[in-house]
Design an enzyme around this catalytic site. Structure first.
Site, PDB file in Angstrom:
ATOM      1  N   CYS A   1      -2.084  -2.044   7.884  1.00 40.95           N
ATOM      2  CA  CYS A   1      -1.799  -3.374   6.585  1.00 40.95           C
ATOM      3  C   CYS A   1      -0.715  -4.043   6.696  1.00 40.95           C
ATOM      4  O   CYS A   1      -0.632  -5.323   6.464  1.00 40.95           O
ATOM      5  CB  CYS A   1      -2.006  -2.412   5.382  1.00 40.95           C
TER       6      CYS A   1
ATOM      7  N   ASP B   1       1.330  -1.496  -0.243  1.00 38.59           N
ATOM      8  CA  ASP B   1       0.130   0.002   0.100  1.00 38.59           C
ATOM      9  C   ASP B   1       1.118   1.516  -0.079  1.00 38.59           C
ATOM     10  O   ASP B   1       0.023   2.532   0.713  1.00 38.59           O
ATOM     11  CB  ASP B   1      -0.977   0.245   1.184  1.00 38.59           C
TER      12      ASP B   1
ATOM     13  N   LYS C   1      -7.146  -5.147  -2.857  1.00 36.51           N
ATOM     14  CA  LYS C   1      -7.728  -5.340  -1.491  1.00 36.51           C
ATOM     15  C   LYS C   1      -8.788  -4.703  -0.756  1.00 36.51           C
ATOM     16  O   LYS C   1      -9.058  -2.928  -1.442  1.00 36.51           O
ATOM     17  CB  LYS C   1      -6.962  -5.577  -0.263  1.00 36.51           C
TER      18      LYS C   1
END
Length: 343
Positions: free
Chosen positions: A265, A100, A220
């Site tokens: 995350c 990310d 995701k």
């Protein structure tokens, strides 16, 4: 920084098999079994003296995991499991998982600079690029938060769903970053500002991040009714992404995780990877977090569950020059001998 030609030379210089490595030990030719003393001799060749001195107990634990009948010898099926372990530790298949590194977490609506820890997400770009350009990884994977406009995690969407009667925070007093409990679906959820909306600038990888040739991307958080911190699963640990299939197709055994945010995350991804039995390391200098205390707690949690906390220089030593981590070898042994096994 290594040139592409020198990188090719390094990455191509991974010759030798575990059979050739084990052939130097005369005791392996005696009766097809292995005692603890001889197992320690093999480990002395696999790992550095400093790590062995610090983690001697792990060698004992690995042997204990292999020695199913507790007779002090690895023989027959036990010996085959040892050989399978040694093959992987001697010549692992490594993946770099970049989590990310997207505009919204760096300069956008959920910029880490505006969070409690005041860390700068751009700090991870340069060391990650160094790993991408210089590291001999067998697979490089980028994950992206990829949310629909009506996603459950957005504070701006609080009005779209009813809260559970037992939610400690009500709609009337809810603020950004509060945790609420929704009624349907019945889930707890941190209320984040709208971020990483599909196909938006905020969802794009940062412009300075190098995207490797032949790399893959995993999106995701696309289900509007459940968040997905981990790159492996959603937050209910039910729906899985394509990450496991990607790793299986490349026969990956060792996963190196980095990116944003350390305590959200990256944390969830590491915990799932360890639970699945991968030898896993988090690259500390290639991660930045939201909250200082939560980031430190994340490191402790990863360590306590068998993960390695490392840095990008050591990662290059692992994937380029054959340095091995006893901590990762221990984790792989646990996965290999568990009922689930390594995926």
């Amino acid at each position: 920084m290594e040139s592409s030609s020198s990188k090719s030379s390094i990455c191509g210089d991974k010759d030798g098999t575990v059979g050739e490595f084990l052939a130097q030990f005369d005791f392996l030719e005696l009766n097809g079994s292995l005692n603890y003393e001889n197992f320690c001799s093999i480990c002395d060749k696999l790992f550095t003296p400093g790590e062995i001195e610090q983690h001697k107990w792990r060698i004992c634990e690995i042997f204990r995991l292999f020695d199913a009948d507790k007779d002090g010898l690895l023989k027959e099926k036990e010996y085959k499991i040892f050989c399978a372990w040694a093959r992987v530790i001697y010549k692992p298949v490594s993946a770099l998982l970049i989590v990310d590194v997207q505009n919204d977490f760096i300069d956008g609506s959920l910029s880490l600079r505006e969070c409690e820890y005041k860390q700068d997400g751009t700090d991870v770009v340069e060391p990650i690029n160094c790993l991408v350009e210089n590291g001999c990884f067998d697979k490089i994977i980028y994950s992206l938060d990829w949310h629909p406009e009506n996603h459950i995690s957005f504070y701006e969407n609080l009005h779209l769903r009813e809260l559970h009667p037992e939610s400690k925070v009500t709609k009337e007093n809810a603020k950004l970053f509060d945790k609420v409990m929704f009624a349907d679906p019945c889930v707890e959820q941190i209320l984040w500002p709208k971020h990483c909306v599909m196909n938006s600038w905020g969802a794009a990888l940062h412009k300075d991040l190098i995207v490797a040739l032949d790399s893959e991307q995993v999106r995701k958080g696309q289900n509007p009714e459940i968040d997905a911190y981990s790159v492996f699963f959603d937050n209910n640990s039910k729906a899985k992404t394509e990450l496991q299939n990607i790793l299986r197709k490349s026969a990956v055994t060792h996963v190196y995780v980095c990116g944003l945010a350390y305590d959200v995350c990256v944390k969830a991804t590491c915990m799932d990877g360890l639970r699945l039995g991968y030898a896993l390391a988090v690259i500390d200098d290639c991660c930045r977090g939201v909250d200082a205390n939560n980031t430190e707690d994340t490191k402790k949690l990863i360590d306590e569950n068998g993960g390695l906390i490392t840095n990008s220089d050591d990662v290059l030593a692992f994937v380029n020059y054959g340095k091995r981590s006893l901590i990762m070898a221990h984790q792989y042994a646990k996965g290999l001998t568990s009922n689930a096994g390594v995926p």
